[in-house]
Design a protein around this motif. Structure first.
Motif, PDB file in Angstrom:
ATOM      1  N   ASP A   2      31.926  49.406  44.236  1.00  0.00           N
ATOM      2  CA  ASP A   2      33.098  48.753  43.657  1.00  0.00           C
ATOM      3  C   ASP A   2      32.976  47.238  43.829  1.00  0.00           C
ATOM      4  O   ASP A   2      32.898  46.731  44.949  1.00  0.00           O
ATOM      5  N   LEU A   3      32.968  46.523  42.716  1.00  0.00           N
ATOM      6  CA  LEU A   3      32.810  45.074  42.746  1.00  0.00           C
ATOM      7  C   LEU A   3      34.119  44.328  42.516  1.00  0.00           C
ATOM      8  O   LEU A   3      34.119  43.114  42.347  1.00  0.00           O
ATOM      9  N   SER A   4      35.240  45.049  42.514  1.00  0.00           N
ATOM     10  CA  SER A   4      36.515  44.387  42.234  1.00  0.00           C
ATOM     11  C   SER A   4      36.900  43.342  43.289  1.00  0.00           C
ATOM     12  O   SER A   4      37.462  42.311  42.924  1.00  0.00           O
ATOM     13  N   PRO A   5      36.613  43.538  44.584  1.00  0.00           N
ATOM     14  CA  PRO A   5      36.946  42.465  45.531  1.00  0.00           C
ATOM     15  C   PRO A   5      36.166  41.176  45.271  1.00  0.00           C
ATOM     16  O   PRO A   5      36.694  40.076  45.470  1.00  0.00           O
ATOM     17  N   ILE A   6      34.936  41.305  44.787  1.00  0.00           N
ATOM     18  CA  ILE A   6      34.157  40.115  44.468  1.00  0.00           C
ATOM     19  C   ILE A   6      34.779  39.387  43.284  1.00  0.00           C
ATOM     20  O   ILE A   6      34.902  38.166  43.273  1.00  0.00           O
ATOM     21  N   GLY A   7      35.182  40.148  42.272  1.00  0.00           N
ATOM     22  CA  GLY A   7      35.845  39.549  41.113  1.00  0.00           C
ATOM     23  C   GLY A   7      37.156  38.883  41.489  1.00  0.00           C
ATOM     24  O   GLY A   7      37.487  37.808  40.989  1.00  0.00           O
ATOM     25  N   ALA A   8      37.911  39.516  42.376  1.00  0.00           N
ATOM     26  CA  ALA A   8      39.175  38.925  42.821  1.00  0.00           C
ATOM     27  C   ALA A   8      38.924  37.647  43.616  1.00  0.00           C
ATOM     28  O   ALA A   8      39.673  36.680  43.497  1.00  0.00           O
ATOM     29  N   GLY A   9      37.865  37.631  44.401  1.00  0.00           N
ATOM     30  CA  GLY A   9      37.523  36.419  45.145  1.00  0.00           C
ATOM     31  C   GLY A   9      37.128  35.277  44.228  1.00  0.00           C
ATOM     32  O   GLY A   9      37.503  34.130  44.454  1.00  0.00           O
ATOM     33  N   ILE A  10      36.385  35.590  43.191  1.00  0.00           N
ATOM     34  CA  ILE A  10      36.003  34.563  42.222  1.00  0.00           C
ATOM     35  C   ILE A  10      37.234  34.048  41.488  1.00  0.00           C
ATOM     36  O   ILE A  10      37.368  32.845  41.232  1.00  0.00           O
ATOM     37  N   ALA A  11      38.164  34.932  41.137  1.00  0.00           N
ATOM     38  CA  ALA A  11      39.396  34.501  40.476  1.00  0.00           C
ATOM     39  C   ALA A  11      40.241  33.633  41.411  1.00  0.00           C
ATOM     40  O   ALA A  11      40.934  32.727  40.953  1.00  0.00           O
ATOM     41  N   ALA A  12      40.166  33.893  42.704  1.00  0.00           N
ATOM     42  CA  ALA A  12      40.939  33.102  43.665  1.00  0.00           C
ATOM     43  C   ALA A  12      40.398  31.686  43.808  1.00  0.00           C
ATOM     44  O   ALA A  12      41.098  30.807  44.312  1.00  0.00           O
ATOM     45  N   LEU A  13      39.177  31.448  43.349  1.00  0.00           N
ATOM     46  CA  LEU A  13      38.639  30.085  43.392  1.00  0.00           C
ATOM     47  C   LEU A  13      39.462  29.137  42.529  1.00  0.00           C
ATOM     48  O   LEU A  13      39.450  27.929  42.756  1.00  0.00           O
ATOM     49  N   ALA A  14      40.177  29.667  41.556  1.00  0.00           N
ATOM     50  CA  ALA A  14      41.054  28.835  40.740  1.00  0.00           C
ATOM     51  C   ALA A  14      42.127  28.187  41.611  1.00  0.00           C
ATOM     52  O   ALA A  14      42.520  27.049  41.356  1.00  0.00           O
ATOM     53  N   CYS A  15      42.578  28.893  42.634  1.00  0.00           N
ATOM     54  CA  CYS A  15      43.597  28.330  43.534  1.00  0.00           C
ATOM     55  C   CYS A  15      43.026  27.168  44.337  1.00  0.00           C
ATOM     56  O   CYS A  15      43.712  26.166  44.552  1.00  0.00           O
ATOM     57  N   ILE A  64      45.237  37.042  37.784  1.00  0.00           N
ATOM     58  CA  ILE A  64      44.022  37.752  37.393  1.00  0.00           C
ATOM     59  C   ILE A  64      43.405  38.433  38.607  1.00  0.00           C
ATOM     60  O   ILE A  64      42.938  39.572  38.525  1.00  0.00           O
ATOM     61  N   GLY A  65      43.397  37.759  39.754  1.00  0.00           N
ATOM     62  CA  GLY A  65      42.882  38.380  40.977  1.00  0.00           C
ATOM     63  C   GLY A  65      43.668  39.617  41.361  1.00  0.00           C
ATOM     64  O   GLY A  65      43.088  40.648  41.732  1.00  0.00           O
ATOM     65  N   ILE A  66      44.989  39.569  41.271  1.00  0.00           N
ATOM     66  CA  ILE A  66      45.813  40.735  41.574  1.00  0.00           C
ATOM     67  C   ILE A  66      45.551  41.857  40.579  1.00  0.00           C
ATOM     68  O   ILE A  66      45.451  43.039  40.950  1.00  0.00           O
ATOM     69  N   MET A  67      45.407  41.497  39.299  1.00  0.00           N
ATOM     70  CA  MET A  67      45.140  42.521  38.277  1.00  0.00           C
ATOM     71  C   MET A  67      43.793  43.198  38.505  1.00  0.00           C
ATOM     72  O   MET A  67      43.655  44.405  38.333  1.00  0.00           O
ATOM     73  N   ILE A  68      42.797  42.428  38.935  1.00  0.00           N
ATOM     74  CA  ILE A  68      41.477  43.012  39.207  1.00  0.00           C
ATOM     75  C   ILE A  68      41.559  43.989  40.370  1.00  0.00           C
ATOM     76  O   ILE A  68      40.966  45.073  40.337  1.00  0.00           O
ATOM     77  N   ILE A  69      42.308  43.635  41.403  1.00  0.00           N
ATOM     78  CA  ILE A  69      42.429  44.513  42.570  1.00  0.00           C
ATOM     79  C   ILE A  69      43.189  45.793  42.203  1.00  0.00           C
ATOM     80  O   ILE A  69      42.819  46.893  42.621  1.00  0.00           O
ATOM     81  N   MET A  70      44.248  45.664  41.411  1.00  0.00           N
ATOM     82  CA  MET A  70      45.090  46.821  41.094  1.00  0.00           C
ATOM     83  C   MET A  70      44.442  47.778  40.100  1.00  0.00           C
ATOM     84  O   MET A  70      44.751  48.964  40.124  1.00  0.00           O
ATOM     85  N   LEU A  71      43.627  47.257  39.213  1.00  0.00           N
ATOM     86  CA  LEU A  71      43.074  48.149  38.170  1.00  0.00           C
ATOM     87  C   LEU A  71      41.779  48.757  38.578  1.00  0.00           C
ATOM     88  O   LEU A  71      40.907  48.530  39.092  1.00  0.00           O
TER      89      LEU A  71
END
Length: 71
Positions: A2-15, A64-71
């Motif tokens: 599962d790579l969703s935590p990595i995607g969520a981390g990348i989306a969090a870089l926007a913050c 987007i990070g939350i959506m990646i984690i939830m889906l």
């Protein structure tokens, strides 16, 4: 795997980017006001608009990070 935590981390870089950009904009606004106090109102208006746009980018990244984690 599962790579969703990595995607969520990348989306969090926007913050992080938004925080750095707001800090940079504020520093330059304070410098501009110190140099030309008569332009205070014009500088503050532009600063608030820029900070709002940067903060919107951070919110989009967070959502987007939350959506990646939830889906």
């Amino acid at each position: 795997m599962d790579l969703s935590p990595i995607g969520a981390g990348i989306a969090a870089l926007a913050c992080i980017g938004a925080g750095l950009s707001i800090g940079n904009a504020t520093a330059h606004a304070v410098d501009g006001i110190a140099r030309q106090p008569e332009a205070n109102q014009k500088i503050m208006t532009t600063l608030i608009l820029g900070c709002a746009l940067a903060e919107a980018t951070a919110i989009y990244g967070f959502v987007i990070g939350i959506m990646i984690i939830m889906l």
